[in-house]
Enzyme design. Structure first.
Site, PDB file in Angstrom:
ATOM      1  N   GLU A   1      -5.098 -14.145 -20.086  1.00  0.00           N
ATOM      2  CA  GLU A   1      -5.473 -15.610 -20.399  1.00  0.00           C
ATOM      3  C   GLU A   1      -6.793 -15.881 -21.448  1.00  0.00           C
ATOM      4  O   GLU A   1      -7.643 -15.169 -21.122  1.00  0.00           O
ATOM      5  CB  GLU A   1      -5.311 -16.508 -19.189  1.00  0.00           C
TER       6      GLU A   1
ATOM      7  N   HIS B   1      -0.192 -14.372 -20.094  1.00  0.00           N
ATOM      8  CA  HIS B   1      -0.907 -14.519 -18.706  1.00  0.00           C
ATOM      9  C   HIS B   1      -0.796 -13.323 -18.079  1.00  0.00           C
ATOM     10  O   HIS B   1      -0.764 -13.062 -16.792  1.00  0.00           O
ATOM     11  CB  HIS B   1       0.094 -15.275 -17.800  1.00  0.00           C
TER      12      HIS B   1
ATOM     13  N   GLY C   1       5.779 -23.380 -20.177  1.00  0.00           N
ATOM     14  CA  GLY C   1       6.515 -24.307 -19.147  1.00  0.00           C
ATOM     15  C   GLY C   1       7.425 -23.027 -18.713  1.00  0.00           C
ATOM     16  O   GLY C   1       7.247 -21.898 -18.771  1.00  0.00           O
TER      17      GLY C   1
ATOM     18  N   SER D   1       1.942 -19.284 -23.856  1.00  0.00           N
ATOM     19  CA  SER D   1       2.650 -19.023 -22.708  1.00  0.00           C
ATOM     20  C   SER D   1       4.339 -18.720 -23.213  1.00  0.00           C
ATOM     21  O   SER D   1       4.781 -17.952 -23.959  1.00  0.00           O
ATOM     22  CB  SER D   1       2.557 -20.068 -21.618  1.00  0.00           C
ATOM     23  N   ALA D   2       5.220 -19.860 -22.539  1.00  0.00           N
ATOM     24  CA  ALA D   2       6.710 -19.560 -22.951  1.00  0.00           C
ATOM     25  C   ALA D   2       6.859 -19.637 -24.360  1.00  0.00           C
ATOM     26  O   ALA D   2       7.806 -18.844 -24.971  1.00  0.00           O
ATOM     27  CB  ALA D   2       7.370 -20.548 -22.303  1.00  0.00           C
TER      28      ALA D   2
END
Lengths: 245, 245
Positions: A198, A163, A93, A126-127
């Site tokens: 990714e 990413h 997020g 991700s985050a």
């Protein structure tokens, strides 16, 4: 420690979040015996925290794992919930909102203690991978909050760019990802940056670092004054733990 | 005030920095009579500050304008240099480094006084447009420094996203620009965000705000709870100065 740092959550054609790393997750659950997982959902902005918990529960169920996922946002005492957890998941997020919330709620120390001292397995994407680094300086996210906090969990001694993408949009003159990382290196000449595309992830298990790719894409290592280097999952990347390139 | 806020510096097929806004720059120079321009180059990371000064001098020369550009980094007393300047230019690069340097050197007040009180013309592009906003929360740049400062010059009462782009890279699952701006709106529900595509700019002249596009691309206004709206350069956008949508 047993830390999985995924580049991203979903990839095209893969219906479950973290689906591309299914085997690694199954192995981690079997290895650690973790049943009670707590999900840290604070990065999630555009959908509900409860939905994110349900989404991750679906992944565990689909993998045939007998694991229960609860959201840390539902806990009356988040520190107690972290202490009681067998495993910690951190959703993607917005990295800025996630990191500041961890600091505001006093959770940085408790997470580090759980993961580094008690060996509680950690899965971030991700985050959730950005915050495993010393700082969030290599996030791709927009700094949407006024109170920015950059230091983070420092579970690994290098900066990760999740990413990671080499593509350039035709005709667009904004900086490419590589140019942004080169700017980082100019200012931080002794800190390498690891771009993970990714569908790939890093695994830190008992101080041993390894790279894994569900799609054959290589890790890209950026260090100041050197051409970037590519590493496949067959290559040893343990030298990155020494924090020098 | 006479403030030009450009989305970007160069566009494909346009050899001079700011070349796509040539007419606006010529008009501003003629209108204000500004001859001595000072360039704020602190955002520039991957090339030299001196080179950036030379690049901007080339643009003025190519436009046939009798203007002299000096770099603020060359001034022994930057505040005195700002006071002596007829015009202020702010180059793109890394917004975080630029904004923090302005704060570290105590230049925020002097720039605001020059632009808002004395009417000194201002031309910024990319990072130089980001810092014209209340904060740099809508930058696209990586936060490559540990000491992040978000409040900025506050020359306009809304947030701008420069290099605004609707494109999505095929197969990439990182957030699109629109998704990042939607996250901003979720957290900041009373603050609109204005996406300006490359080749376009905003002009604030004597409290009158206008939008200009060298390529026909529209401005895109994002506000919480509403579908984004497009505005062409023919449309009135003065309502944005009231800071409500």
């Amino acid at each position: 420690m047993d830390i999985l740092m995924l580049s991203n959550g979903k990839i095209a054609g893969n219906e479950h979040v973290m689906g591309f790393a299914s085997e690694a997750i199954i192995e981690q659950v079997k290895r650690t015996g973790a049943k009670k997982w707590v999900l840290i959902p604070y990065a999630v902005i555009r959908s509900s925290h409860d939905d994110r918990v349900a989404m991750v529960q679906q992944t565990f169920d689909a993998l045939g794992l007998d694991c229960q996922v609860t959201g840390l946002h539902q806990a009356k005492d988040p520190v107690a919930a972290l202490k009681a957890a067998d495993g910690i998941l951190v959703s993607g997020g917005n990295t800025w909102v996630l990191n500041k919330t961890l600091h505001d709620l006093g959770l940085v120390g408790p997470i580090r203690k759980a993961v580094l001292d008690r060996g509680v397995p950690y899965i971030g994407w991700s985050a959730g991978t950005n915050i495993a680094c010393p700082t969030i300086r290599t996030t791709n996210d927009m700094p949407i909050i006024t109170g920015a906090v950059l230091p983070s969990l420092n579970l690994v001694p290098f900066q990760i760019n999740p990413h990671y993408l080499e593509a350039k949009v035709e005709g667009h003159n904004g900086e490419t990802r590589d140019e942004r990382i080169q700017e980082f290196l100019e200012v931080n000449q002794h800190e390498p940056v690891i771009g993970i595309p990714e569908g790939t992830w890093l695994h830190l298990h008992n101080d041993q670092l390894s790279y894994h790719s569900a799609n054959g894409k290589d890790l890209k290592l950026f260090s100041y004054g050197n051409e970037p280097l590519y590493y496949s999952e067959q290559q040893n990347i343990q030298f990155l733990m020494a924090h020098s390139c």
